[in-house]
Design a protein around this motif. Structure first.
Motif, mmCIF file in Angstrom:
data_model
loop_
_atom_site.group_PDB
_atom_site.id
_atom_site.type_symbol
_atom_site.label_atom_id
_atom_site.label_comp_id
_atom_site.label_asym_id
_atom_site.label_seq_id
_atom_site.Cartn_x
_atom_site.Cartn_y
_atom_site.Cartn_z
ATOM 1 N N ASP A 363 0.815 -1.222 0.000
ATOM 2 C CA ASP A 363 0.000 0.000 0.000
ATOM 3 C C ASP A 363 0.848 1.271 0.000
ATOM 4 O O ASP A 363 0.578 2.201 -0.769
ATOM 5 C CB ASP A 363 -0.928 0.004 1.218
ATOM 6 N N THR A 364 1.835 1.351 0.873
ATOM 7 C CA THR A 364 2.621 2.581 1.001
ATOM 8 C C THR A 364 4.108 2.375 0.751
ATOM 9 O O THR A 364 4.819 3.331 0.431
ATOM 10 C CB THR A 364 2.443 3.193 2.403
ATOM 11 N N GLY A 365 4.598 1.148 0.908
ATOM 12 C CA GLY A 365 6.019 0.894 0.773
ATOM 13 C C GLY A 365 6.788 1.417 1.983
ATOM 14 O O GLY A 365 6.217 2.033 2.893
ATOM 15 N N VAL A 366 8.086 1.178 1.997
ATOM 16 C CA VAL A 366 8.949 1.657 3.079
ATOM 17 C C VAL A 366 10.192 2.294 2.476
ATOM 18 O O VAL A 366 10.651 1.892 1.405
ATOM 19 C CB VAL A 366 9.347 0.510 4.032
ATOM 20 N N GLN A 367 10.735 3.286 3.165
ATOM 21 C CA GLN A 367 11.942 3.953 2.684
ATOM 22 C C GLN A 367 13.164 3.108 3.055
ATOM 23 O O GLN A 367 13.339 2.721 4.203
ATOM 24 C CB GLN A 367 12.065 5.346 3.272
ATOM 25 N N VAL A 368 14.005 2.839 2.062
ATOM 26 C CA VAL A 368 15.163 1.967 2.245
ATOM 27 C C VAL A 368 16.387 2.645 1.649
ATOM 28 O O VAL A 368 16.292 3.329 0.617
ATOM 29 C CB VAL A 368 14.927 0.603 1.556
ATOM 30 N N TYR A 369 17.533 2.457 2.308
ATOM 31 C CA TYR A 369 18.783 2.993 1.767
ATOM 32 C C TYR A 369 19.472 1.937 0.920
ATOM 33 O O TYR A 369 19.722 0.812 1.375
ATOM 34 C CB TYR A 369 19.726 3.426 2.892
ATOM 35 N N ASP A 370 19.757 2.264 -0.327
ATOM 36 C CA ASP A 370 20.442 1.375 -1.264
ATOM 37 C C ASP A 370 21.934 1.694 -1.226
ATOM 38 O O ASP A 370 22.374 2.729 -1.735
ATOM 39 C CB ASP A 370 19.883 1.585 -2.678
ATOM 40 N N SER A 371 22.734 0.785 -0.631
ATOM 41 C CA SER A 371 24.168 1.030 -0.492
ATOM 42 C C SER A 371 24.903 0.963 -1.821
ATOM 43 O O SER A 371 25.986 1.532 -1.965
ATOM 44 C CB SER A 371 24.777 0.006 0.481
ATOM 45 N N TYR A 372 24.335 0.279 -2.798
ATOM 46 C CA TYR A 372 24.984 0.192 -4.105
ATOM 47 C C TYR A 372 24.832 1.500 -4.878
ATOM 48 O O TYR A 372 25.790 2.022 -5.448
ATOM 49 C CB TYR A 372 24.392 -0.971 -4.895
ATOM 50 N N LYS A 373 23.626 2.074 -4.874
ATOM 51 C CA LYS A 373 23.367 3.322 -5.582
ATOM 52 C C LYS A 373 23.606 4.551 -4.705
ATOM 53 O O LYS A 373 23.531 5.675 -5.188
ATOM 54 C CB LYS A 373 21.922 3.347 -6.103
ATOM 55 N N LYS A 374 23.839 4.336 -3.404
ATOM 56 C CA LYS A 374 24.087 5.425 -2.457
ATOM 57 C C LYS A 374 22.912 6.409 -2.430
ATOM 58 O O LYS A 374 23.078 7.626 -2.535
ATOM 59 C CB LYS A 374 25.382 6.179 -2.803
#
Length: 508
Positions: A363-374
């Protein structure tokens, strides 16, 4: 040969080629030289299966493993076989012995890389523990020790424990002995418990949720403060009714669900740059030649991308598979656990926490940090498929997978025959799925003695299925008049919640 060339021959050429066998002999020679220098009777095996976790006395065994299995990924610097890891420089093939400072420095380098991966994802409540872990990775095991830090020493000892199957009791005895043998100011823990606490101060979240003894409810959300089940009246605790309605000391709960939340685990996958890159492989690196080589080549995958464009356009979004093969949530089939039996159709009660996480991820998703794309991005996920054996298929779907109509797909059109001597049905109608001119249709002796002339009946699509079961009224738990009559015993939990408004049977 430098490190780049070594990577090529170790992983990119055939393991029976002349070049591979030639360079393999170079590795064997280095390993044997290191064995002599260390005065060891064994050589560690770096193949994909052993992964430097097993040792052999004869180098022939190592050679055979590396030809059959190949080298473990990333082992281009042979640190377990006498080479230096200092500053991540390319390895020299004539280096013979790993000196003490190299070991300490290389461990510290590895820890620094790990800390960089997770630093941006550490919750505020874990920040102090995180700093302590960094401190322990740099703190010498004792004053003047240059070979091990406090953290690296514990990790190496725990690896030995795992590789050799030591019990917690025997490992504690070893730690106590080593603590006495080392200088008095040493930092080595003296028990298995404290060794594990040192290594895992920020473990991924585990939720321990009290459950009704009769599988009616979970004591969560609106039920969190109840002391007895609102459906069947059973006590929440093993020892009957609570002594004090406001007391937290009412004895152990009658039943506990251990739930491992999926959202923190998805975040941890993206916290590591290498893993985050692998999560993009299906979109950027897989071979696309029109053949079904991977699940992303399936019709179902493409249908989802077409129907939900926003979801399909973000290649980092996750499609989950729910595996429930051999489901035994309380271990009662292999231990003396007090749980009387498995929950069966009441398994829906224990899926509630998972369902809530899946709804949030869609429904809303979650904010995630992508270490590969920074970068930070909004991650969505969906339930792509389920993987079950047939008994669990019944528990999750609500369809009775026993008797003459046992197929949830064919339902009333299931083809079965009754075996009088065995007193059970057998299912022999598989030839209906073959082409009408297929030769197997006429081969009576190979099957049930008949010629197959019927064709596969039409199957219900997802929308028809949901219309059929949505009106079923079932009270989970052990009260009431029992499940409805017929093959469908309940409205499937995943159908009821309609995760992402779609399921596998609905879109294909």
């Amino acid at each position: 040969m430098d490190q780049i060339d070594r990577t090529k021959w170790m992983y990119d050429i055939g393991r029976t080629s002349t070049d591979y066998l030639k360079w393999l002999e170079e590795f064997i020679n280095i390993a044997e030289t290191d064995q002599l220098n260390k005065g060891s009777s064994v050589i560690i095996c770096p193949c994909k299966k052993c992964m430097n976790g097993k040792s052999f006395k004869d180098s022939t065994d190592i050679r055979n493993h590396l030809i059959i299995n190949g080298f473990m990924r990333g082992y281009t610097c042979w640190s377990y076989h006498g080479e230096s890891l200092t500053d991540h420089n390319p390895c020299s093939s004539d280096s013979n012995q790993l000196n003490e400072e190299d070991s300490y420095i290389s461990d510290n380098d590895n820890f620094e890389a790990m800390f960089e991966d997770i630093e941006d994802n550490v919750d505020e409540k874990y920040h102090e523990k995180f700093e302590q872990l960094k401190f322990d990775s740099k703190k010498p095991l004792y004053n003047g020790c240059t070979k091990f830090s406090k953290l690296s020493a514990v990790i190496k000892l725990l690896n030995l424990k795992a590789n050799n199957g030591w019990s917690d009791t025997s490992f504690t005895s070893l730690l106590e002995l080593l603590h006495k043998m080392l200088p008095e100011d040493n930092e080595l823990p003296v028990s298995t418990y404290y060794a594990k606490k040192l290594m895992c101060p920020m473990g991924l979240e585990i939720q321990r949720i009290h459950a009704c003894l009769n599988d009616c409810i979970l004591y969560r959300n609106e039920n969190e403060n109840l002391h007895e089940c609102k459906v069947c009246g059973a006590s929440r605790y093993k020892h009957g009714k609570p002594t004090d309605e406001d007391s937290d000391e009412n004895g152990p709960p009658a039943k506990v669900l251990w739930y491992f939340p999926i959202i923190p685990r998805l975040k941890r996958l993206f916290a590591n740059a290498k893993t985050a890159k692998v999560l993009r492989w299906h979109a950027e690196e897989r071979k696309k030649d029109g053949k079904i080589r991977y699940v992303a080549d399936s019709v179902q995958w493409r249908t989802i991308d077409n129907e939900f464009e926003d979801f399909g356009n973000e290649i980092r979004n996750i499609r989950l598979g729910l595996s429930s093969v051999g489901m035994n949530p309380f271990g009662d089939l292999s231990s003396g656990h007090s749980t009387p039996k498995q929950p069966g159709n009441n398994i829906d009660v224990y899926l509630a926490s998972l369902i809530d996480d899946l709804k949030l991820l869609w429904d809303t998703g979650v904010q995630v940090y992508d270490s590969y794309k920074k970068e930070y991005f909004q991650l969505w996920a969906m339930l792509f498929c389920t993987i079950n054996n047939f008994p669990v298929y019944s528990n999750l779907s609500g369809y009775t997978t026993k008797g003459k109509k046992a197929c949830p797909v064919c339902e009333k059109n299931t083809h079965s025959i009754w075996l009088k001597n065995c007193r059970k049905p057998a299912f022999m109608g598989h030839r209906r799925e073959l082409a009408v001119n297929h030769p197997y249709r006429s081969k009576k002796d190979l099957f049930d003695g008949t010629v197959e002339k019927s064709v596969l009946p039409p199957r219900s699509d997802g929308k028809t299925f949901f219309k059929m079961v949505k009106k079923l009224k079932v009270v989970l738990g052990k009260i009431g008049n029992g499940p409805p009559k017929g093959m469908w015993k309940k409205n499937p939990y995943f159908g009821n919640y309609r995760i992402g408004s779609i399921c596998a049977s609905e879109i294909v």
